[in-house]
Motif scaffolding. Structure first.
Motif, mmCIF file in Angstrom:
data_model
loop_
_atom_site.group_PDB
_atom_site.id
_atom_site.type_symbol
_atom_site.label_atom_id
_atom_site.label_comp_id
_atom_site.label_asym_id
_atom_site.label_seq_id
_atom_site.Cartn_x
_atom_site.Cartn_y
_atom_site.Cartn_z
ATOM 1 N N GLY A 150 0.766 -1.227 0.000
ATOM 2 C CA GLY A 150 0.000 0.000 0.000
ATOM 3 C C GLY A 150 0.799 1.280 0.000
ATOM 4 N N VAL A 151 2.144 1.182 0.159
ATOM 5 C CA VAL A 151 2.928 2.414 0.251
ATOM 6 C C VAL A 151 2.910 3.189 -1.069
ATOM 7 N N LEU A 152 2.947 2.486 -2.194
ATOM 8 C CA LEU A 152 2.902 3.173 -3.490
ATOM 9 C C LEU A 152 1.557 3.872 -3.691
ATOM 10 N N ALA A 153 0.498 3.217 -3.230
ATOM 11 C CA ALA A 153 -0.831 3.823 -3.357
ATOM 12 C C ALA A 153 -0.925 5.106 -2.537
ATOM 13 N N GLU A 154 -0.295 5.123 -1.360
ATOM 14 C CA GLU A 154 -0.303 6.310 -0.516
ATOM 15 C C GLU A 154 0.417 7.475 -1.206
ATOM 16 N N ILE A 155 1.574 7.157 -1.781
ATOM 17 C CA ILE A 155 2.352 8.202 -2.457
ATOM 18 C C ILE A 155 1.613 8.690 -3.703
ATOM 19 N N ALA A 156 1.079 7.750 -4.474
ATOM 20 C CA ALA A 156 0.374 8.108 -5.707
ATOM 21 C C ALA A 156 -0.841 8.983 -5.413
ATOM 22 N N LYS A 157 -1.526 8.722 -4.269
ATOM 23 C CA LYS A 157 -2.715 9.509 -3.916
ATOM 24 C C LYS A 157 -2.356 10.971 -3.664
ATOM 25 N N LEU A 158 -1.180 11.213 -3.099
ATOM 26 C CA LEU A 158 -0.749 12.593 -2.868
ATOM 27 C C LEU A 158 -0.662 13.366 -4.181
ATOM 28 N N PHE A 159 -0.173 12.697 -5.223
ATOM 29 C CA PHE A 159 -0.067 13.329 -6.537
ATOM 30 C C PHE A 159 -1.452 13.464 -7.176
ATOM 31 N N ALA A 160 -2.257 12.404 -7.045
ATOM 32 C CA ALA A 160 -3.588 12.416 -7.653
ATOM 33 C C ALA A 160 -4.460 13.513 -7.056
ATOM 34 N N ASP A 161 -4.321 13.750 -5.744
ATOM 35 C CA ASP A 161 -5.135 14.778 -5.091
ATOM 36 C C ASP A 161 -4.851 16.167 -5.638
ATOM 37 N N HIS A 162 -3.671 16.344 -6.214
ATOM 38 C CA HIS A 162 -3.307 17.636 -6.810
ATOM 39 C C HIS A 162 -3.465 17.619 -8.336
ATOM 40 N N GLY A 163 -3.996 16.528 -8.854
ATOM 41 C CA GLY A 163 -4.176 16.424 -10.299
ATOM 42 C C GLY A 163 -2.870 16.322 -11.060
ATOM 43 N N ILE A 164 -1.837 15.793 -10.392
ATOM 44 C CA ILE A 164 -0.522 15.663 -11.026
ATOM 45 C C ILE A 164 -0.400 14.286 -11.668
ATOM 46 N N ASN A 165 -0.104 14.269 -12.948
ATOM 47 C CA ASN A 165 0.068 13.005 -13.661
ATOM 48 C C ASN A 165 1.484 12.471 -13.439
ATOM 49 N N ILE A 166 1.575 11.235 -12.994
ATOM 50 C CA ILE A 166 2.872 10.593 -12.798
ATOM 51 C C ILE A 166 3.339 10.019 -14.129
ATOM 52 N N GLY A 194 3.985 23.624 -9.118
ATOM 53 C CA GLY A 194 5.061 23.993 -8.195
ATOM 54 C C GLY A 194 5.503 22.826 -7.335
ATOM 55 N N LEU A 195 6.346 23.126 -6.357
ATOM 56 C CA LEU A 195 6.958 22.087 -5.532
ATOM 57 C C LEU A 195 6.259 21.896 -4.190
ATOM 58 N N GLY A 196 5.050 22.426 -4.065
ATOM 59 C CA GLY A 196 4.318 22.258 -2.812
ATOM 60 C C GLY A 196 4.085 20.801 -2.459
ATOM 61 N N ILE A 197 3.999 19.956 -3.472
ATOM 62 C CA ILE A 197 3.782 18.530 -3.246
ATOM 63 C C ILE A 197 4.906 17.924 -2.423
ATOM 64 N N ILE A 198 6.090 18.503 -2.510
ATOM 65 C CA ILE A 198 7.238 17.957 -1.781
ATOM 66 C C ILE A 198 6.993 18.033 -0.274
ATOM 67 N N GLU A 199 6.504 19.175 0.189
ATOM 68 C CA GLU A 199 6.233 19.337 1.617
ATOM 69 C C GLU A 199 5.126 18.396 2.076
ATOM 70 N N GLU A 200 4.148 18.172 1.223
ATOM 71 C CA GLU A 200 3.064 17.259 1.600
ATOM 72 C C GLU A 200 3.579 15.830 1.726
ATOM 73 N N ILE A 201 4.511 15.467 0.845
ATOM 74 C CA ILE A 201 5.108 14.130 0.925
ATOM 75 C C ILE A 201 5.845 13.983 2.262
ATOM 76 N N ARG A 202 6.570 15.013 2.649
ATOM 77 C CA ARG A 202 7.304 14.979 3.921
ATOM 78 C C ARG A 202 6.343 14.953 5.111
ATOM 79 N N GLU A 203 5.289 15.744 5.015
ATOM 80 C CA GLU A 203 4.315 15.777 6.103
ATOM 81 C C GLU A 203 3.601 14.439 6.257
ATOM 82 N N ALA A 204 3.545 13.677 5.170
ATOM 83 C CA ALA A 204 2.915 12.356 5.232
ATOM 84 C C ALA A 204 3.840 11.315 5.856
ATOM 85 N N GLY A 205 5.066 11.754 6.206
ATOM 86 C CA GLY A 205 5.980 10.840 6.895
ATOM 87 C C GLY A 205 7.044 10.213 6.025
#
Length: 219
Positions: free
Chosen positions: A154-170, A196-207
């Motif tokens: 499930g770790v990949l799904a957690e990371i992918a959801k962070l991108f999906a929530d911002h509409g970012i295509n991987i 922008g790079l705001g997603i980076i901080e969200e990834i860090r905040e997610a642990g």
């Protein structure tokens, strides 16, 4: 990605009973470096490279004239110089299979066979490198984010959801094990130019630990 997706389908071949002079002409005319060798039945029995030809040819320091050197090459058969125990792969094999074979056996090219064991192409180290460039999205304008993550379901799904929530295509996602037991490294390639790079901080905040961020432009 399969071998058939990256191989060269139009492959030059030579019969094992032809001469190095004939092979030299083929390589020179068509600017090729590796040629699968066939027997009279059309079966792959070896492979020969421009290096093999060079090793069997008179050196530049030789006193032989050009005609004498050509005569010598006309007396040497391809089967006398080629690599006999040639490794092959099937066209439907995975890219990882041929990459592992080439790495483990220290070979730069592999003949490709179809389901009837007929030669249908050749794959080289350059083909593998080009495929990896595509997989990592290195030919596009994008950012690559490397993340240390625990190796658990499930770790990949957690990371992918962070991108999906911002509409970012991987563009691509590549995982690899680290030297730390139970830890994995995830490299995400995505176009962040509009968000922008705001997603980076969200990834860090997610642990998650972000270990590297690089941005490249399309070539």
């Amino acid at each position: 990605m399969l071998v058939k997706d990256i191989m060269t389908a139009h492959v030059y071949t030579i019969n094992q009973n032809q001469t190095l002079l004939e092979l030299q002409g083929l390589m020179s005319d068509d600017n090729i470096r590796r040629v699968p060798v066939l027997n009279d039945a059309g079966m792959v029995v070896g492979i020969i490279t421009d290096r093999d030809v060079k090793m069997a040819s008179p050196s530049e320091a030789s006193t032989l004239s050009r005609y004498e050197a050509s005569y010598l090459l006309s007396r040497i058969k391809v089967k006398d110089v080629m690599t006999h125990n040639v490794k092959t792969v099937y066209a439907n094999a995975d890219l990882a299979d041929v990459a592992a074979l080439m790495y483990q056996d220290h070979i730069a090219s592999v003949p490709v066979m179809d389901e009837e064991n007929n030669l249908c192409g050749i794959v080289t180290d350059s083909d593998v490198f080009r495929a990896l460039v595509d997989i990592f999205g290195l030919g596009q304008s994008a950012s690559r984010i490397t993340i240390d993550a625990s190796d658990r379901p499930g770790v990949l799904a957690e990371i992918a959801k962070l991108f999906a929530d911002h509409g970012i295509n991987i563009i691509s996602c590549v995982t690899s094990m680290t030297k730390v037991q139970g830890e994995a490294e995830v490299t995400i390639t995505a176009d962040l130019s509009q968000v922008g790079l705001g997603i980076i901080e969200e990834i860090r905040e997610a642990g998650f630990n972000v270990t590297n961020i690089t941005t490249s432009k399309a070539r």
